[in-house]
Design an enzyme around this catalytic site. Structure first.
Site, PDB file in Angstrom:
ATOM      1  N   CYS A   6     -12.945  46.258  43.876  1.00  0.00           N
ATOM      2  CA  CYS A   6     -13.181  44.688  43.975  1.00  0.00           C
ATOM      3  C   CYS A   6     -12.372  43.996  44.713  1.00  0.00           C
ATOM      4  CB  CYS A   6     -12.268  45.199  42.441  1.00  0.00           C
ATOM      5  SG  CYS A   6     -11.896  43.053  42.253  1.00  0.00           S
ATOM      6  N   CYS A   9      -9.147  42.667  43.817  1.00  0.00           N
ATOM      7  CA  CYS A   9      -7.928  43.499  43.554  1.00  0.00           C
ATOM      8  C   CYS A   9      -7.018  43.631  45.367  1.00  0.00           C
ATOM      9  CB  CYS A   9      -8.486  44.910  42.906  1.00  0.00           C
ATOM     10  SG  CYS A   9      -8.781  45.153  41.838  1.00  0.00           S
ATOM     11  N   ASP A  32      -9.988  28.774  48.020  1.00  0.00           N
ATOM     12  CA  ASP A  32     -11.258  29.743  47.923  1.00  0.00           C
ATOM     13  C   ASP A  32     -11.175  29.630  48.674  1.00  0.00           C
ATOM     14  OD1 ASP A  32     -13.830  29.681  45.233  1.00  0.00           O
ATOM     15  OD2 ASP A  32     -14.320  29.451  47.499  1.00  0.00           O
ATOM     16  N   HIS A  48      -6.307  44.840  37.222  1.00  0.00           N
ATOM     17  CA  HIS A  48      -8.035  44.054  37.149  1.00  0.00           C
ATOM     18  C   HIS A  48      -8.198  43.938  35.525  1.00  0.00           C
ATOM     19  CE1 HIS A  48     -11.881  44.322  38.972  1.00  0.00           C
ATOM     20  NE2 HIS A  48     -12.411  44.910  37.440  1.00  0.00           N
ATOM     21  N   ASN A  87     -15.394  31.589  35.253  1.00  0.00           N
ATOM     22  CA  ASN A  87     -17.344  31.448  34.473  1.00  0.00           C
ATOM     23  C   ASN A  87     -17.017  33.223  34.057  1.00  0.00           C
ATOM     24  OD1 ASN A  87     -17.741  29.051  35.698  1.00  0.00           O
ATOM     25  ND2 ASN A  87     -17.861  29.501  37.793  1.00  0.00           N
ATOM     26  N   GLY A  93     -22.219  32.223  35.738  1.00  0.00           N
ATOM     27  CA  GLY A  93     -22.584  32.297  37.461  1.00  0.00           C
ATOM     28  C   GLY A  93     -21.036  33.105  37.670  1.00  0.00           C
ATOM     29  N   HIS A 100     -10.453  35.405  37.283  1.00  0.00           N
ATOM     30  CA  HIS A 100     -10.138  34.387  37.704  1.00  0.00           C
ATOM     31  C   HIS A 100     -10.298  33.317  37.214  1.00  0.00           C
ATOM     32  CE1 HIS A 100     -13.948  34.981  39.471  1.00  0.00           C
ATOM     33  NE2 HIS A 100     -14.045  33.418  39.700  1.00  0.00           N
ATOM     34  N   HIS A 102     -10.996  28.828  37.660  1.00  0.00           N
ATOM     35  CA  HIS A 102     -10.674  28.049  39.250  1.00  0.00           C
ATOM     36  C   HIS A 102      -9.935  26.979  38.748  1.00  0.00           C
ATOM     37  CE1 HIS A 102     -14.665  29.621  40.423  1.00  0.00           C
ATOM     38  NE2 HIS A 102     -14.582  30.160  40.241  1.00  0.00           N
TER      39      HIS A 102
HETATM   40  P1  5GP Z   1     -16.996  32.775  40.730  1.00  0.00           P
HETATM   41  O1  5GP Z   1     -18.675  32.696  40.988  1.00  0.00           O
HETATM   42  O2  5GP Z   1     -16.884  34.353  39.898  1.00  0.00           O
HETATM   43  O3  5GP Z   1     -16.950  31.686  39.397  1.00  0.00           O
HETATM   44  O4  5GP Z   1     -16.251  32.854  41.723  1.00  0.00           O
HETATM   45  C1  5GP Z   1     -15.726  33.105  42.747  1.00  0.00           C
HETATM   46  C2  5GP Z   1     -15.484  32.701  43.767  1.00  0.00           C
HETATM   47  O5  5GP Z   1     -14.788  32.977  44.694  1.00  0.00           O
HETATM   48  C3  5GP Z   1     -16.413  31.926  44.752  1.00  0.00           C
HETATM   49  O6  5GP Z   1     -15.883  30.429  44.285  1.00  0.00           O
HETATM   50  C4  5GP Z   1     -15.953  31.757  46.045  1.00  0.00           C
HETATM   51  O7  5GP Z   1     -16.267  31.033  47.127  1.00  0.00           O
HETATM   52  C5  5GP Z   1     -15.063  32.867  46.230  1.00  0.00           C
HETATM   53  N1  5GP Z   1     -14.496  34.188  47.582  1.00  0.00           N
HETATM   54  C6  5GP Z   1     -15.998  34.818  47.235  1.00  0.00           C
HETATM   55  N2  5GP Z   1     -15.314  35.692  47.993  1.00  0.00           N
HETATM   56  C7  5GP Z   1     -13.773  35.282  48.490  1.00  0.00           C
HETATM   57  C8  5GP Z   1     -13.435  35.522  49.632  1.00  0.00           C
HETATM   58  O8  5GP Z   1     -13.478  37.111  50.250  1.00  0.00           O
HETATM   59  N3  5GP Z   1     -11.994  34.871  49.751  1.00  0.00           N
HETATM   60  C9  5GP Z   1     -11.412  33.497  48.881  1.00  0.00           C
HETATM   61  N4  5GP Z   1     -10.370  32.993  49.008  1.00  0.00           N
HETATM   62  N5  5GP Z   1     -12.783  33.127  47.556  1.00  0.00           N
HETATM   63  C10 5GP Z   1     -13.349  34.030  47.393  1.00  0.00           C
HETATM   64 ZN    ZN Z   2     -10.312  43.314  40.829  1.00  0.00          ZN
END
Ligand code: 5GP
Ligand code: ZN
Length: 114
Positions: A6, A9, A32, A48, A87, A93, A100, A102
């Site tokens: 993950c 994680c 992000d 997790h 999300n 999405g 997490h 946002h």
């Molecule tokens: P989701 O699309 O699952 O709601 O949000 C995942 C978020 O994680 C996205 O906004 C994406 O930009 C962010 N993200 C993906 N990989 C990484 C990473 O390696 N580091 C950080 N800091 N953010 C990440």
């Molecule tokens: Zn995890």
């Protein structure tokens, strides 16, 4: 418990670098990597949990929400306003399978989301 496959994680474990802006015993907040607003911070539990649908501990969720509000204050967007969103699943999405929230702000955010 940490899931080595993950991404988040691995951020918690320090294996993947991230810009951490706040942390508690149970949660961390980091920027992000692809910000969608001037302020875009992710608030996650250290352990997790796949998504909100898999959460079982109300106190833990409450702590995440409180940390999100703390981050907003710290980032200077509490007065101007901000959005906290998680999300869930394909239609929601969700792209990373570790719960997490946002925290988005620093500009006017459209509603409803696309
Ligand atoms: P989701 O699309 O699952 O709601 O949000 C995942 C978020 O994680 C996205 O906004 C994406 O930009 C962010 N993200 C993906 N990989 C990484 C990473 O390696 N580091 C950080 N800091 N953010 C990440
Ligand atoms: Zn995890």
């Amino acid at each position: 418990m940490s899931d080595t496959s993950c991404l988040f994680c691995r951020i918690v474990d320090g294996e993947i670098p991230a810009t951490i802006v706040a942390e508690t015993a149970f949660a961390i907040a980091f920027r992000d990597i692809a910000p969608k607003a001037p302020v875009h911070v992710l608030v996650i539990p250290r352990r997790h949990i796949g998504s909100l649908s898999e959460a079982t501990d109300a106190a833990e969720l409450g702590e995440l929400a409180m940390l999100a509000a703390d981050v907003a204050r710290q980032e200077g967007i509490a007065e101007s306003g901000y959005r906290v969103v998680t999300n869930v699943g394909e239609d929601g999405g969700q792209s990373v399978g570790h719960l997490h929230w946002h925290v988005l702000g620093g500009r006017a955010l459209g509603w409803p989301p696309g």
